[in-house]
Design a protein around this motif. Structure first.
Motif, short mmCIF file in Angstrom:
data_model
loop_
_atom_site.label_atom_id
_atom_site.label_comp_id
_atom_site.label_asym_id
_atom_site.label_seq_id
_atom_site.Cartn_x
_atom_site.Cartn_y
_atom_site.Cartn_z
N GLU A 147 8.85 20.22 -11.02
CA GLU A 147 9.61 21.83 -10.99
C GLU A 147 9.38 22.34 -9.95
OE1 GLU A 147 7.59 24.70 -14.10
OE2 GLU A 147 8.21 23.39 -15.73
N HIS A 195 12.97 24.31 -15.23
CA HIS A 195 12.88 23.94 -16.25
C HIS A 195 13.65 22.54 -15.25
CE1 HIS A 195 10.51 26.84 -18.94
NE2 HIS A 195 10.06 26.70 -17.85
N ASP A 205 14.31 19.26 -17.17
CA ASP A 205 14.68 18.88 -18.01
C ASP A 205 13.97 19.31 -19.00
OD1 ASP A 205 16.41 16.53 -16.46
OD2 ASP A 205 14.51 15.30 -16.17
N GLY A 206 14.01 20.18 -19.35
CA GLY A 206 13.55 20.87 -20.52
C GLY A 206 14.50 21.99 -20.54
N SER A 217 9.06 29.72 -22.08
CA SER A 217 7.59 29.00 -22.47
C SER A 217 6.62 29.54 -22.69
CB SER A 217 7.00 27.37 -21.95
OG SER A 217 6.34 28.21 -20.01
N GLU A 234 6.73 19.35 -15.97
CA GLU A 234 6.48 20.27 -16.78
C GLU A 234 5.36 21.77 -16.51
OE1 GLU A 234 4.99 18.48 -20.06
OE2 GLU A 234 6.14 16.81 -19.84
#
Length: 115
Positions: A21, A73, A75-76, A81, A48
């Motif tokens: 990140e 993010h 690959d999120g 969140s 993450e």
């Protein structure tokens, strides 16, 4: 919003930091909104999570007023969140999430976060 120069710089930083990140600040320096790169000093799970280096934050504050916090993010999910929302409310600053692959950005204001 993608016409802002600071957004382009945030996309570049997110690309440089991949797969971790990125994190940075939006500063007002002499009336110009500027992206300020910060180091992610998260000890674990940099893919993450992020923790802005306090020295980078202080250096940014020395240059101008902090207007917001930026991160990616890699690959999120492209959504804030639960931790992002809590941090946004706690810091009382807008949070921006950037995705350099799609050149997308979303913003969360502290007032939008439910207690």
């Amino acid at each position: 919003m993608t016409c802002n120069i600071w957004v382009t710089e945030a996309y570049k930083h997110a690309t440089e930091c991949y797969p971790e990140e990125c994190c940075g600040l939006v500063l007002d320096i002499d009336g110009k909104h500027t992206y300020w790169k910060c180091k992610n000093i998260s000890k674990a799970y940099k893919e993450e999570s992020f923790v802005i280096d306090p020295i980078d934050w202080a250096d940014g504050e020395d240059q101008g007023e902090v207007l917001g916090i930026v991160h990616s993010h890699p690959d999120g999910l492209f959504e804030f969140s639960h931790t992002d929302k809590i941090s946004c409310k706690y810091n009382d600053l807008p949070f921006y999430l950037v995705d350099p692959k799609t050149e997308s950005i979303i913003k969360l204001n502290p007032a939008e976060v439910d207690d």
